[in-house]
Motif scaffolding. Structure first.
Motif, PDB file in Angstrom:
ATOM      1  N   THR A   1      63.156  64.089  47.158  1.00 20.69           N
ATOM      2  CA  THR A   1      63.523  64.384  45.774  1.00 20.69           C
ATOM      3  C   THR A   1      64.819  65.180  45.650  1.00 20.69           C
ATOM      4  OG1 THR A   1      62.115  66.309  45.936  1.00 20.69           O
ATOM      5  CG2 THR A   1      61.162  64.342  44.929  1.00 20.69           C
ATOM      6  N   GLY A   2      65.539  65.347  46.705  1.00 22.71           N
ATOM      7  CA  GLY A   2      66.803  66.084  46.642  1.00 22.71           C
ATOM      8  C   GLY A   2      66.908  67.036  47.823  1.00 22.71           C
ATOM      9  N   GLY A   3      68.144  67.269  48.271  1.00 18.51           N
ATOM     10  CA  GLY A   3      68.361  68.195  49.375  1.00 18.51           C
ATOM     11  C   GLY A   3      67.688  67.743  50.662  1.00 18.51           C
ATOM     12  N   GLY A   4      67.355  66.480  50.758  1.00 15.76           N
ATOM     13  CA  GLY A   4      66.720  65.970  51.977  1.00 15.76           C
ATOM     14  C   GLY A   4      65.275  66.430  52.138  1.00 15.76           C
ATOM     15  N   GLU A   5      64.715  67.061  51.096  1.00 19.50           N
ATOM     16  CA  GLU A   5      63.332  67.568  51.218  1.00 19.50           C
ATOM     17  C   GLU A   5      62.312  66.447  51.100  1.00 19.50           C
ATOM     18  OE1 GLU A   5      63.792  72.089  49.452  1.00 19.50           O
ATOM     19  OE2 GLU A   5      62.456  70.664  48.456  1.00 19.50           O
ATOM     20  N   LEU A   6      61.335  66.533  51.957  1.00 21.68           N
ATOM     21  CA  LEU A   6      60.267  65.532  52.003  1.00 21.68           C
ATOM     22  C   LEU A   6      58.989  66.188  51.473  1.00 21.68           C
ATOM     23  CD1 LEU A   6      60.081  62.705  53.374  1.00 21.68           C
ATOM     24  CD2 LEU A   6      59.453  63.894  55.455  1.00 21.68           C
ATOM     25  N   HIS A   7      58.393  65.580  50.447  1.00 19.29           N
ATOM     26  CA  HIS A   7      57.209  66.192  49.817  1.00 19.29           C
ATOM     27  C   HIS A   7      56.016  65.245  49.880  1.00 19.29           C
ATOM     28  CE1 HIS A   7      59.173  69.711  47.953  1.00 19.29           C
ATOM     29  NE2 HIS A   7      60.240  68.929  47.981  1.00 19.29           N
ATOM     30  N   SER A   8      54.815  65.829  49.956  1.00 20.82           N
ATOM     31  CA  SER A   8      53.611  65.003  49.951  1.00 20.82           C
ATOM     32  C   SER A   8      53.270  64.621  48.515  1.00 20.82           C
ATOM     33  CB  SER A   8      52.429  65.756  50.561  1.00 20.82           C
ATOM     34  OG  SER A   8      51.902  66.659  49.615  1.00 20.82           O
TER      35      SER A   8
ATOM     36  N   GLY B   1      54.946  73.997  49.759  1.00 18.96           N
ATOM     37  CA  GLY B   1      56.279  73.730  50.285  1.00 18.96           C
ATOM     38  C   GLY B   1      56.491  72.287  50.717  1.00 18.96           C
ATOM     39  N   ALA B   2      57.727  72.019  51.149  1.00 22.83           N
ATOM     40  CA  ALA B   2      58.072  70.675  51.642  1.00 22.83           C
ATOM     41  C   ALA B   2      57.351  70.426  52.963  1.00 22.83           C
ATOM     42  CB  ALA B   2      59.574  70.573  51.838  1.00 22.83           C
ATOM     43  N   ILE B   3      57.093  69.152  53.260  1.00 25.15           N
ATOM     44  CA  ILE B   3      56.434  68.838  54.541  1.00 25.15           C
ATOM     45  C   ILE B   3      57.454  68.504  55.627  1.00 25.15           C
ATOM     46  CG2 ILE B   3      54.227  68.081  53.578  1.00 25.15           C
ATOM     47  CD1 ILE B   3      55.307  65.176  53.903  1.00 25.15           C
ATOM     48  N   GLY B   4      58.724  68.375  55.216  1.00 29.56           N
ATOM     49  CA  GLY B   4      59.743  68.072  56.215  1.00 29.56           C
ATOM     50  C   GLY B   4      61.094  67.892  55.552  1.00 29.56           C
ATOM     51  N   TRP B   5      62.070  67.519  56.347  1.00 28.89           N
ATOM     52  CA  TRP B   5      63.435  67.390  55.859  1.00 28.89           C
ATOM     53  C   TRP B   5      64.099  66.181  56.519  1.00 28.89           C
ATOM     54  CZ3 TRP B   5      60.851  71.694  57.235  1.00 28.89           C
ATOM     55  CH2 TRP B   5      60.696  72.657  56.241  1.00 28.89           C
ATOM     56  N   VAL B   6      65.044  65.602  55.794  1.00 35.46           N
ATOM     57  CA  VAL B   6      65.860  64.519  56.356  1.00 35.46           C
ATOM     58  C   VAL B   6      67.292  65.033  56.444  1.00 35.46           C
ATOM     59  CG1 VAL B   6      66.592  62.132  56.094  1.00 35.46           C
ATOM     60  CG2 VAL B   6      64.414  62.865  55.130  1.00 35.46           C
ATOM     61  N   GLY B   7      67.904  64.882  57.578  1.00 39.94           N
ATOM     62  CA  GLY B   7      69.297  65.314  57.753  1.00 39.94           C
ATOM     63  C   GLY B   7      70.005  64.365  58.678  1.00 39.94           C
ATOM     64  N   SER B   8      71.222  64.744  59.074  1.00 38.72           N
ATOM     65  CA  SER B   8      72.009  63.836  59.915  1.00 38.72           C
ATOM     66  C   SER B   8      71.325  63.621  61.267  1.00 38.72           C
ATOM     67  CB  SER B   8      73.424  64.377  60.098  1.00 38.72           C
ATOM     68  OG  SER B   8      73.335  65.721  60.488  1.00 38.72           O
ATOM     69  N   GLU B   9      70.464  64.578  61.664  1.00 32.95           N
ATOM     70  CA  GLU B   9      69.763  64.441  62.949  1.00 32.95           C
ATOM     71  C   GLU B   9      68.485  63.620  62.823  1.00 32.95           C
ATOM     72  OE1 GLU B   9      67.697  67.771  60.979  1.00 32.95           O
ATOM     73  OE2 GLU B   9      69.737  67.035  61.005  1.00 32.95           O
ATOM     74  N   GLY B  10      68.184  63.160  61.626  1.00 34.71           N
ATOM     75  CA  GLY B  10      66.974  62.359  61.424  1.00 34.71           C
ATOM     76  C   GLY B  10      65.946  63.118  60.603  1.00 34.71           C
ATOM     77  N   VAL B  11      64.682  62.781  60.810  1.00 35.81           N
ATOM     78  CA  VAL B  11      63.604  63.387  60.023  1.00 35.81           C
ATOM     79  C   VAL B  11      62.916  64.465  60.858  1.00 35.81           C
ATOM     80  CG1 VAL B  11      61.441  62.952  58.789  1.00 35.81           C
ATOM     81  CG2 VAL B  11      63.233  61.215  58.818  1.00 35.81           C
ATOM     82  N   ARG B  12      62.770  65.638  60.266  1.00 30.70           N
ATOM     83  CA  ARG B  12      62.103  66.751  60.969  1.00 30.70           C
ATOM     84  C   ARG B  12      60.896  67.156  60.131  1.00 30.70           C
ATOM     85  NH1 ARG B  12      63.296  72.286  60.539  1.00 30.70           N
ATOM     86  NH2 ARG B  12      65.050  71.785  59.204  1.00 30.70           N
ATOM     87  N   LEU B  13      59.705  67.068  60.724  1.00 24.98           N
ATOM     88  CA  LEU B  13      58.506  67.505  60.005  1.00 24.98           C
ATOM     89  C   LEU B  13      58.300  68.994  60.221  1.00 24.98           C
ATOM     90  CD1 LEU B  13      55.982  64.602  60.706  1.00 24.98           C
ATOM     91  CD2 LEU B  13      57.407  64.994  58.701  1.00 24.98           C
TER      92      LEU B  13
END
Ligand code: SIN
Length: 332
Positions: free
Chosen positions: A161-168, A189-201
């Motif tokens: 939903t923005g800032g690479g944040e991954l939400h359930s 909180g967010a369950i993980g993030w998406v960035g240039s390095e990929g997805v981090r839970l």
């Protein structure tokens, strides 16, 4: 076989256009096709790890989301989940009801053999700095992400939903009407993030899947939207009137969710009317109108809860979706 990421477009601000790019607050949602949006994003095919297919499933402002589009989305996801050529699904959606669609799909699809990732934007596509292209690319990366063993990393319906944040789907909620980072999962909180390095839970999330429940390809078969039950939300607030409940009962409402005050409390003026609803066989579930936390004893509903005075561990909008599915006999 080379697999692809399927992008299903439903409209929203991510596909919106402002008359004047310098004043992006004045715009119309759902103007650009999903094909045009995806084609304008550099590197999106690489993010998909192969190829992409973009399909226009609907073109609406999500304030107007309805059961017909939900059913079409469910059928499209079902088809793609059974298609070996599809590695993951991305859905573009307006922000206003994204949490309801995410919860509907999560409730119907359960744990997934392939990722389903919803995404959106707060700025129209022709804003000077639109957020949609990055969000869409992040969603594609998340849908294509694999564990070291080659399995899909995400196996539940999630949202970027923005800032690479991954939400359930369970905790995600639109929390602000115009801030760029408009979503929150509250204290979860967010369950993980998406960035240039990929997805981090986030630490504690299960690698290779967000739950340990068994993945399934059995999607409930739902009737045509005309046959879906009518479920309304009634809010307990200062000056609440029983007549609001009685009017809904007189019109044939089939289920009620009470957006309660605080920890599940309901205005004394509403209580006799809600008891009348129950005595007429209309289920009444409670969920807090507080923006964070869950009422005491709150839990996720199961089908057997239809007759219960249930306290639901969901916000009222998602509790409404669950009650509708329970009445359809389709709550997993
Ligand atoms: C919508 O929900 O379709 C419009 C608002 C948005 O996407 O931010």
């Amino acid at each position: 076989m080379q697999q692809k990421i399927l992008i299903l477009g439903t409209g929203g601000t991510i596909a919106g256009m402002a008359e004047d790019a310098e004043h992006p607050g004045k715009y119309r949602a759902a103007q650009l096709s999903i094909g045009a949006l995806a084609a304008a994003i550099p590197g999106i095919e690489k993010a998909a790890g192969g190829s992409l297919d973009a399909q226009q499933l609907a073109q609406i402002d999500s304030k107007d989301m309805d059961d017909t589009v939900w059913l079409a989305l469910l059928h499209a996801c079902d088809k793609a989940l059974h298609d070996d050529a599809v590695a993951g699904i991305v859905i573009t959606h307006g922000t206003d009801t994204l949490e309801e669609t995410a919860w509907f799909l999560h409730s119907c699809l359960g744990r997934l053999p392939k990722p389903v990732v919803l995404t959106c934007a707060m700025r129209p596509a022709n804003a000077l700095m639109p957020d949609g292209p990055q969000n869409l690319k992040d969603a594609v990366l998340a849908a294509a992400a694999r564990t070291a063993a080659g399995a899909p990393l995400l196996t539940e319906v999630v949202a970027i939903t923005g800032g690479g944040e991954l939400h359930s789907a369970q905790w995600l909620q639109k929390a602000h009407p115009h801030r760029l980072m408009a979503f929150s999962s509250g204290e979860q909180g967010a369950i993980g993030w998406v960035g240039s390095e990929g997805v981090r839970l986030r630490d504690g999330q299960v690698p290779g899947g967000l739950t340990t429940a068994k993945a399934s390809l059995a999607v409930p078969s739902l009737p045509a939207p005309e046959a879906w039950p009518w479920v309304e939300i009634i809010t307990s607030h200062a000056g609440a009137r029983a007549a609001a409940v009685d009017a809904l009962l007189a019109q044939g409402v089939q289920g009620l969710v009470v957006a309660t005050t605080g920890d599940g409390t309901v205005h004394e003026a509403l209580q006799p009317a809600l008891a009348r609803a129950r005595s007429q066989g209309v289920p009444v579930w409670r969920s807090s109108r507080c923006s964070e936390g869950v009422i005491s004893g709150g839990r996720l509903p199961v089908h057997a809860d239809l007759g219960a005075e249930l306290a639901v561990a969901l916000n009222p909008y998602k509790a409404r979706v669950s009650l509708q599915l329970a009445l359809l006999g389709a709550l997993r």
